[in-house]
Structure formats: structure tokens, C-alpha cells
Design a protein around this motif. Structure first.
Motif, PDB file in Angstrom:
ATOM      1  N   ILE A  88       6.358   8.991 -68.669  1.00 57.19           N
ATOM      2  CA  ILE A  88       6.902   9.460 -69.942  1.00 57.19           C
ATOM      3  C   ILE A  88       5.907   9.140 -71.051  1.00 57.19           C
ATOM      4  O   ILE A  88       5.359   8.043 -71.095  1.00 57.19           O
ATOM      5  CB  ILE A  88       8.244   8.755 -70.260  1.00 57.19           C
ATOM      6  N   ARG A 133       7.907  13.476 -68.411  1.00 61.05           N
ATOM      7  CA  ARG A 133       8.372  13.910 -69.725  1.00 61.05           C
ATOM      8  C   ARG A 133       7.318  13.632 -70.785  1.00 61.05           C
ATOM      9  O   ARG A 133       6.721  12.560 -70.822  1.00 61.05           O
ATOM     10  CB  ARG A 133       9.649  13.155 -70.133  1.00 61.05           C
ATOM     11  N   VAL A 144       7.193  14.002 -75.104  1.00 59.21           N
ATOM     12  CA  VAL A 144       7.934  14.328 -76.320  1.00 59.21           C
ATOM     13  C   VAL A 144       6.980  14.226 -77.501  1.00 59.21           C
ATOM     14  O   VAL A 144       6.384  13.168 -77.731  1.00 59.21           O
ATOM     15  CB  VAL A 144       9.139  13.394 -76.536  1.00 59.21           C
ATOM     16  N   VAL A 160       6.951  18.536 -65.103  1.00 61.62           N
ATOM     17  CA  VAL A 160       6.864  17.797 -66.362  1.00 61.62           C
ATOM     18  C   VAL A 160       7.403  18.675 -67.487  1.00 61.62           C
ATOM     19  O   VAL A 160       6.978  19.827 -67.634  1.00 61.62           O
ATOM     20  CB  VAL A 160       5.422  17.384 -66.676  1.00 61.62           C
ATOM     21  N   THR A 161       8.325  18.147 -68.283  1.00 63.33           N
ATOM     22  CA  THR A 161       8.802  18.872 -69.451  1.00 63.33           C
ATOM     23  C   THR A 161       8.065  18.391 -70.688  1.00 63.33           C
ATOM     24  O   THR A 161       7.679  17.225 -70.793  1.00 63.33           O
ATOM     25  CB  THR A 161      10.313  18.695 -69.660  1.00 63.33           C
ATOM     26  N   ASN A 164       8.611  18.734 -74.859  1.00 69.01           N
ATOM     27  CA  ASN A 164       9.443  19.182 -75.962  1.00 69.01           C
ATOM     28  C   ASN A 164       9.014  18.498 -77.252  1.00 69.01           C
ATOM     29  O   ASN A 164       8.255  17.528 -77.240  1.00 69.01           O
ATOM     30  CB  ASN A 164      10.922  18.879 -75.678  1.00 69.01           C
ATOM     31  N   LEU A 202      16.319  13.403 -73.692  1.00 70.65           N
ATOM     32  CA  LEU A 202      15.139  14.190 -73.332  1.00 70.65           C
ATOM     33  C   LEU A 202      14.343  13.574 -72.187  1.00 70.65           C
ATOM     34  O   LEU A 202      13.656  14.296 -71.466  1.00 70.65           O
ATOM     35  CB  LEU A 202      14.228  14.370 -74.547  1.00 70.65           C
ATOM     36  N   VAL A 203      14.390  12.275 -72.022  1.00 70.64           N
ATOM     37  CA  VAL A 203      13.645  11.647 -70.925  1.00 70.64           C
ATOM     38  C   VAL A 203      14.531  11.411 -69.699  1.00 70.64           C
ATOM     39  O   VAL A 203      14.054  10.912 -68.689  1.00 70.64           O
ATOM     40  CB  VAL A 203      12.987  10.324 -71.364  1.00 70.64           C
ATOM     41  N   SER A 207      17.832  16.351 -68.531  1.00 78.67           N
ATOM     42  CA  SER A 207      17.108  17.284 -69.402  1.00 78.67           C
ATOM     43  C   SER A 207      16.043  18.083 -68.656  1.00 78.67           C
ATOM     44  O   SER A 207      15.213  18.739 -69.282  1.00 78.67           O
ATOM     45  CB  SER A 207      16.422  16.518 -70.542  1.00 78.67           C
ATOM     46  N   ALA A 208      16.079  18.049 -67.329  1.00 80.81           N
ATOM     47  CA  ALA A 208      14.985  18.626 -66.535  1.00 80.81           C
ATOM     48  C   ALA A 208      14.807  20.130 -66.738  1.00 80.81           C
ATOM     49  O   ALA A 208      13.733  20.665 -66.440  1.00 80.81           O
ATOM     50  CB  ALA A 208      15.211  18.322 -65.049  1.00 80.81           C
ATOM     51  N   THR A 233      12.488  22.658 -71.626  1.00 79.96           N
ATOM     52  CA  THR A 233      11.059  22.452 -71.891  1.00 79.96           C
ATOM     53  C   THR A 233      10.537  23.516 -72.847  1.00 79.96           C
ATOM     54  O   THR A 233      11.077  24.618 -72.954  1.00 79.96           O
ATOM     55  CB  THR A 233      10.239  22.436 -70.575  1.00 79.96           C
TER      56      THR A 233
END
Length: 266
Positions: free
Chosen positions: A105, A156, A158, A198-199, A201, A243-244, A248-249, A252
Motif C-alpha cells: 500500500i 493499493r 492512494v 493494484v488499484t 485512486n 480504499l485499502v 475496494s478491489a 480504481t
């Protein structure tokens, strides 16, 4: 028994320089959920701003962070790093891997603030603000991708934007330009990393009381807020918490607004 849904995951949280800041609340939240956290700070930036550095110093900030965590929570390590230096983002990610063996993350909550309007604008300040806010965030994402074991769950990233798209910020041109760039670019690293699980956002936290506002500004903004108050760092941590998370997968490439309705003003 307390649950730690992020146990076994490793997070980098940048900008953890002040107890009143968003990054402090995020680091506390993620470690409290069980993640091991590498907290980055750069105290000289705060020291040159009107609000100043944390009065007890960043070493105390990190110790206070550790003190607040419940038994069984994640571990906290710290690295002071200046994102004006091109090598710093990679050094921060590498420090997380060295300390905890992995990275899952990245919460890029750092920001260089700048109060230059059109008349005062300098190329040097534009370059520095872009280097810290935009280049620093993208190089964090690059190094994360390069060193992460993508067979691990929960990748993740952010990023953070601001409210520059709601109205003019004539006295903060370098800051507004850099935050606008992060908002617009988010979809591109999200597209690059989606196939790896991996997202990516971006968060707009709205007006958050982190100690920078004087009494007059605090009262003025609170009157204009639909909910009658400023945001708190914990409000932003609530969104980052989700989000993490594993829940939330499927999210994105988005900018998520958590501003108490600030953008609804008419």
C-alpha cells in the motif's frame, strides 16, 4: 478478540510530520488495522510554513503514533526524506521493504503548500511544487510497481488532490496546478496497474482542520459547510480505511470526494 484485517500487509504513508495532520491519522488507522507502516516525513517544509512544524518535533510525532496503537497492532518505522530530491521516493519504498520485507500500500498524503499568486509566481516555486507533489507521487508509484511482489493481495495506491476544481485558488497557483495534475493523471497509473491487481485512486478530503487556519478562516468556512463544521483528519482516514481494504478491489482510477458536501454549495 480484536480483529486486524490488514495484518501481514505493509503500507507507506507519506507526510507524517504533524500530529494534527491527515497523514498522522491515516498512519494510525492503518497500523491500528494491523498493517506495518513506514511513515515518511519532511519536517523542514512545515517549519517554513505559517503553521510551523509540530512543536515537539517529528521524533515525538512517531513515538506518539506508536503509543496510541493497541496491543497487537502493526509496527511503525520512520524515514525523513525530501521529495524535492528525485531519489527520495524510491528510497522511501525501499525502506519499507527493508524494514518489513514487502510493500502493498502507498498512501501519498504529502504535499508542498505554496502561497504564490500570479504576481509573485516564480519558476523555481512551480518546479519545486511539481517535483514534490506530482513527480514525488508518481515516482512512489513507479518504485512500488518495480519492487512489489504482485502475487500478494491488496495492492493499493492512494493519491491526494484538493478542491481546485470547485473554484479559483488565486493565491495558491503552484499548489492548485500540482493537485489538479494529480487528479487528472490518476486514471493512467490505474490503467497500467489494474492487470496486476493494484488499484489507484485519488482522494479529495475537502477543507480539513489540520491547524493551518486562523480563527477567522475557521469560522468563515464552518459557516459555509453544509454540515456546519470542518472535516477532521479522521474523516479522511475513514475513506482511506475502505480504499485499502479488500472491499475496494473493484474501485480504481477514480477521484473520491469526502468533503462534507463542500462541493454542493450554491
Amino acid at each position: 478478540m480484536r480483529e486486524f484485517p490488514l495484518r501481514g500487509r505493509v503500507a507507506v504513508v507519506t507526510g507524517v510530520s504533524r500530529r494534527a495532520g491527515i497523514a498522522f491519522a491515516v498512519a494510525e488507522r492503518l497500523a491500528g488495522l494491523g498493517a506495518d507502516v513506514l511513515a515518511q516525513s519532511w519536517e523542514p517544509h512545515d517549519a517554513e510554513q505559517p503553521w510551523g512544524a509540530d512543536p515537539l518535533g517529528v521524533i515525538y510525532v512517531i513515538e506518539e503514533l506508536r503509543r496510541r496503537l493497541p496491543e497487537g497492532a502493526g509496527r511503525i518505522e520512520h524515514l525523513a526524506a525530501d521529495f524535492a530530491e528525485a531519489e527520495a521516493p524510491a528510497a522511501v519504498v525501499d525502506a519499507a521493504v527493508a524494514a518489513f520485507g514487502a510493500v502493498d500500500i502507498v498512501v501519498a498524503a504529502h504535499a508542498r503548500s505554496s502561497e504564490q499568486g500570479l504576481g509573485e509566481l516564480t519558476a523555481a516555486e512551480l518546479d519545486l511544487t511539481y517535483a514534490v507533489n506530482v513527480r514525488g507521487s508518481l515516482l512512489l508509484a513507479q518504485r512500488f510497481d518495480a519492487v512489489r511482489d504482485h502475487s500478494r493481495p491488496g495492492g493499493r495506491i492512494v493519491l491526494f488532490t484538493s478542491g481546485q476544481h470547485y473554484g479559483a485558488m488565486p493565491g495558491e497557483l503552484p499548489y492548485a496546478a500540482s493537485k489538479g495534475a494529480l487528479q487528472q493523471v490518476t486514471a493512467s497509473p490505474a490503467g497500467a496497474l489494474a492487470a496486476k491487481g493494484v488499484t489507484v485512486n485519488c482522494v479529495n478530503p475537502g477543507p480539513v482542520d489540520t491547524g493551518y487556519a486562523d480563527d477567522a478562516l475557521r469560522e468563515h468556512v464552518a459557516r459555509r459547510m453544509p454540515m456546519g463544521r470542518w472535516g477532521r483528519p479522521e474523516d479522511t482516514a475513514d475513506l482511506i480505511d475502505w480504499l485499502v481494504s479488500d472491499g475496494s478491489a473493484w474501485m480504481t482510477g477514480q477521484t473520491l470526494v469526502s468533503d462534507g458536501g463542500w462541493g454542493l454549495r450554491i
